[in-house]
Motif scaffolding. Structure first.
Motif, PDB file in Angstrom:
ATOM      1  N   GLY A  62       0.823  -1.199   0.000  1.00 26.29           N
ATOM      2  CA  GLY A  62       0.000   0.000   0.000  1.00 26.29           C
ATOM      3  C   GLY A  62       0.863   1.258   0.000  1.00 26.29           C
ATOM      4  O   GLY A  62       2.060   1.206   0.286  1.00 26.29           O
ATOM      5  N   VAL A  63       0.268   2.397  -0.293  1.00 29.20           N
ATOM      6  CA  VAL A  63       1.037   3.634  -0.451  1.00 29.20           C
ATOM      7  C   VAL A  63       1.653   4.092   0.866  1.00 29.20           C
ATOM      8  O   VAL A  63       2.873   4.206   0.996  1.00 29.20           O
ATOM      9  CB  VAL A  63       0.159   4.747  -1.056  1.00 29.20           C
ATOM     10  N   LEU A  64       0.832   4.352   1.881  1.00 31.48           N
ATOM     11  CA  LEU A  64       1.355   4.869   3.153  1.00 31.48           C
ATOM     12  C   LEU A  64       2.218   3.828   3.860  1.00 31.48           C
ATOM     13  O   LEU A  64       3.322   4.127   4.327  1.00 31.48           O
ATOM     14  CB  LEU A  64       0.205   5.311   4.056  1.00 31.48           C
ATOM     15  N   ALA A  65       1.726   2.600   3.930  1.00 33.26           N
ATOM     16  CA  ALA A  65       2.500   1.536   4.567  1.00 33.26           C
ATOM     17  C   ALA A  65       3.779   1.268   3.777  1.00 33.26           C
ATOM     18  O   ALA A  65       4.828   0.969   4.354  1.00 33.26           O
ATOM     19  CB  ALA A  65       1.667   0.266   4.686  1.00 33.26           C
ATOM     20  N   GLY A  66       3.688   1.387   2.458  1.00 30.97           N
ATOM     21  CA  GLY A  66       4.863   1.186   1.627  1.00 30.97           C
ATOM     22  C   GLY A  66       5.964   2.186   1.928  1.00 30.97           C
ATOM     23  O   GLY A  66       7.153   1.841   1.889  1.00 30.97           O
ATOM     24  N   ARG A  67       5.585   3.412   2.245  1.00 34.72           N
ATOM     25  CA  ARG A  67       6.586   4.425   2.613  1.00 34.72           C
ATOM     26  C   ARG A  67       7.299   4.045   3.909  1.00 34.72           C
ATOM     27  O   ARG A  67       8.514   4.194   4.032  1.00 34.72           O
ATOM     28  CB  ARG A  67       5.917   5.791   2.755  1.00 34.72           C
ATOM     29  N   ARG A  68       6.539   3.543   4.870  1.00 36.06           N
ATOM     30  CA  ARG A  68       7.163   3.104   6.128  1.00 36.06           C
ATOM     31  C   ARG A  68       8.056   1.891   5.899  1.00 36.06           C
ATOM     32  O   ARG A  68       9.136   1.792   6.488  1.00 36.06           O
ATOM     33  CB  ARG A  68       6.084   2.780   7.162  1.00 36.06           C
ATOM     34  N   TYR A  69       7.603   0.980   5.057  1.00 32.55           N
ATOM     35  CA  TYR A  69       8.399  -0.190   4.707  1.00 32.55           C
ATOM     36  C   TYR A  69       9.725   0.247   4.086  1.00 32.55           C
ATOM     37  O   TYR A  69      10.800  -0.212   4.486  1.00 32.55           O
ATOM     38  CB  TYR A  69       7.597  -1.053   3.734  1.00 32.55           C
ATOM     39  N   ASP A  70       9.651   1.133   3.089  1.00 29.54           N
ATOM     40  CA  ASP A  70      10.857   1.582   2.394  1.00 29.54           C
ATOM     41  C   ASP A  70      11.805   2.312   3.338  1.00 29.54           C
ATOM     42  O   ASP A  70      13.027   2.140   3.266  1.00 29.54           O
ATOM     43  CB  ASP A  70      10.480   2.490   1.223  1.00 29.54           C
ATOM     44  N   ALA A  71      11.244   3.141   4.240  1.00 31.41           N
ATOM     45  CA  ALA A  71      12.089   3.877   5.186  1.00 31.41           C
ATOM     46  C   ALA A  71      12.805   2.921   6.135  1.00 31.41           C
ATOM     47  O   ALA A  71      13.990   3.103   6.437  1.00 31.41           O
ATOM     48  CB  ALA A  71      11.236   4.873   5.972  1.00 31.41           C
ATOM     49  N   ALA A  72      12.093   1.904   6.614  1.00 32.66           N
ATOM     50  CA  ALA A  72      12.716   0.922   7.508  1.00 32.66           C
ATOM     51  C   ALA A  72      13.825   0.166   6.785  1.00 32.66           C
ATOM     52  O   ALA A  72      14.886  -0.104   7.353  1.00 32.66           O
ATOM     53  CB  ALA A  72      11.665  -0.047   8.037  1.00 32.66           C
ATOM     54  N   LEU A  73      13.595  -0.147   5.529  1.00 37.04           N
ATOM     55  CA  LEU A  73      14.604  -0.858   4.742  1.00 37.04           C
ATOM     56  C   LEU A  73      15.852   0.000   4.552  1.00 37.04           C
ATOM     57  O   LEU A  73      16.983  -0.497   4.645  1.00 37.04           O
ATOM     58  CB  LEU A  73      14.004  -1.258   3.399  1.00 37.04           C
ATOM     59  N   ARG A  74      15.658   1.293   4.337  1.00 36.39           N
ATOM     60  CA  ARG A  74      16.807   2.208   4.148  1.00 36.39           C
ATOM     61  C   ARG A  74      17.642   2.336   5.412  1.00 36.39           C
ATOM     62  O   ARG A  74      18.836   2.643   5.337  1.00 36.39           O
ATOM     63  CB  ARG A  74      16.325   3.584   3.693  1.00 36.39           C
ATOM     64  N   ARG A  75      17.026   2.118   6.562  1.00 33.75           N
ATOM     65  CA  ARG A  75      17.770   2.241   7.818  1.00 33.75           C
ATOM     66  C   ARG A  75      18.673   1.037   8.087  1.00 33.75           C
ATOM     67  O   ARG A  75      19.528   1.084   8.974  1.00 33.75           O
ATOM     68  CB  ARG A  75      16.804   2.444   8.994  1.00 33.75           C
ATOM     69  N   LEU A  76      18.465  -0.044   7.347  1.00 33.65           N
ATOM     70  CA  LEU A  76      19.318  -1.219   7.521  1.00 33.65           C
ATOM     71  C   LEU A  76      20.675  -0.992   6.853  1.00 33.65           C
ATOM     72  O   LEU A  76      20.788  -0.236   5.893  1.00 33.65           O
ATOM     73  CB  LEU A  76      18.665  -2.456   6.886  1.00 33.65           C
ATOM     74  N   ALA A  77      21.678  -1.689   7.354  1.00 40.15           N
ATOM     75  CA  ALA A  77      22.961  -1.721   6.658  1.00 40.15           C
ATOM     76  C   ALA A  77      22.740  -2.370   5.292  1.00 40.15           C
ATOM     77  O   ALA A  77      21.884  -3.253   5.161  1.00 40.15           O
ATOM     78  CB  ALA A  77      23.978  -2.518   7.468  1.00 40.15           C
ATOM     79  N   PRO A  78      23.484  -1.951   4.268  1.00 40.17           N
ATOM     80  CA  PRO A  78      23.259  -2.499   2.919  1.00 40.17           C
ATOM     81  C   PRO A  78      23.305  -4.019   2.872  1.00 40.17           C
ATOM     82  O   PRO A  78      22.477  -4.649   2.195  1.00 40.17           O
ATOM     83  CB  PRO A  78      24.400  -1.883   2.100  1.00 40.17           C
ATOM     84  N   GLU A  79      24.237  -4.639   3.610  1.00 40.75           N
ATOM     85  CA  GLU A  79      24.327  -6.102   3.573  1.00 40.75           C
ATOM     86  C   GLU A  79      23.122  -6.761   4.233  1.00 40.75           C
ATOM     87  O   GLU A  79      22.748  -7.882   3.877  1.00 40.75           O
ATOM     88  CB  GLU A  79      25.628  -6.591   4.234  1.00 40.75           C
ATOM     89  N   ASP A  80      22.495  -6.069   5.192  1.00 39.12           N
ATOM     90  CA  ASP A  80      21.291  -6.607   5.825  1.00 39.12           C
ATOM     91  C   ASP A  80      20.068  -6.392   4.928  1.00 39.12           C
ATOM     92  O   ASP A  80      19.202  -7.271   4.826  1.00 39.12           O
ATOM     93  CB  ASP A  80      21.069  -5.952   7.188  1.00 39.12           C
ATOM     94  N   ALA A  81      19.995  -5.230   4.286  1.00 37.79           N
ATOM     95  CA  ALA A  81      18.868  -4.941   3.386  1.00 37.79           C
ATOM     96  C   ALA A  81      18.819  -5.944   2.238  1.00 37.79           C
ATOM     97  O   ALA A  81      17.728  -6.284   1.751  1.00 37.79           O
ATOM     98  CB  ALA A  81      18.976  -3.521   2.847  1.00 37.79           C
TER      99      ALA A  81
END
Length: 198
Positions: A69-88
């Motif tokens: 979804g749009v709003l939830a997708g933004r939170r999902y993407d933000a959480a993913l960006r906060r991970l280290a690249p190797e974890d993402a």
């Protein structure tokens, strides 16, 4: 209320539980969450908990299945960006998957995660139980009445609580296998013939 049923192709006895010591970056312990990415599903909190466990050195991966979804997708993407690249790189999202392909994916996973805080029933939870997967689950809504004492429970609003439940489940191979069998047995009560009859 009349409970839903489970398609027979999901039913599969539990596999032997893999110890985390038998897992590696090449063959990680696989977490699976099947549900649309929606505001009440809290996938971003699961990602944050996953990051905490990865930082502790656990060889785990995280697979999501569900449209974003749009709003939830933004939170999902933000959480993913906060991970280290190797974890993402150890997180995947399949937005579209044929329902008939889900049983195999469930049977290839090690632990089912269900972080919804609001459900009328929770069909993907019962499908995971029927597929022989142990479950880490939100202690909200109807989920405890479906899963009983077979799950590792958490607060879906708290990444720390989710991480604690996941850590307990991952390191508890004996208990994980026992709970998978208990969940599998509980899932036998959910059938479409019973649903139609009631």
């Amino acid at each position: 209320s009349v409970p839903h049923g489970v398609n027979e192709e999901f039913r599969c006895p539990p596999r032997p539980a893999r110890a985390i010591s038998a897992c590696s970056p090449e063959k990680p312990f696989r977490l699976l969450y099947v549900s649309p990415v929606a505001m009440y599903k809290h996938q971003w909190n699961v990602i944050s908990a996953f990051g905490e466990l990865r930082r502790a050195g656990m060889p785990i991966s995280l697979d999501f299945v569900g449209t974003k979804g749009v709003l939830a997708g933004r939170r999902y993407d933000a959480a993913l960006r906060r991970l280290a690249p190797e974890d993402a790189r150890m997180v995947s999202l399949r937005e579209f998957m044929a329902h008939g392909s889900l049983p195999r994916l469930l049977q290839e996973s090690d632990l089912f995660v269900f972080a919804s805080s609001c459900e009328t029933f929770g069909i993907s939870l019962v499908e995971a139980m029927a597929a022989g997967l142990p479950v880490a689950c939100a202690r909200r809504g109807p989920m405890p009445s479906i899963l009983g004492e077979c799950g590792y429970y958490f607060d879906p609003l708290s990444p720390t609580s989710i991480a604690q439940a996941l850590r307990e489940a991952v390191y508890d191979a004996v208990g994980r296998e026992r709970r998978a069998w208990e969940g599998y047995e509980r899932a036998q009560a959910f059938s479409w013939s019973r649903c139609a009859r009631e």
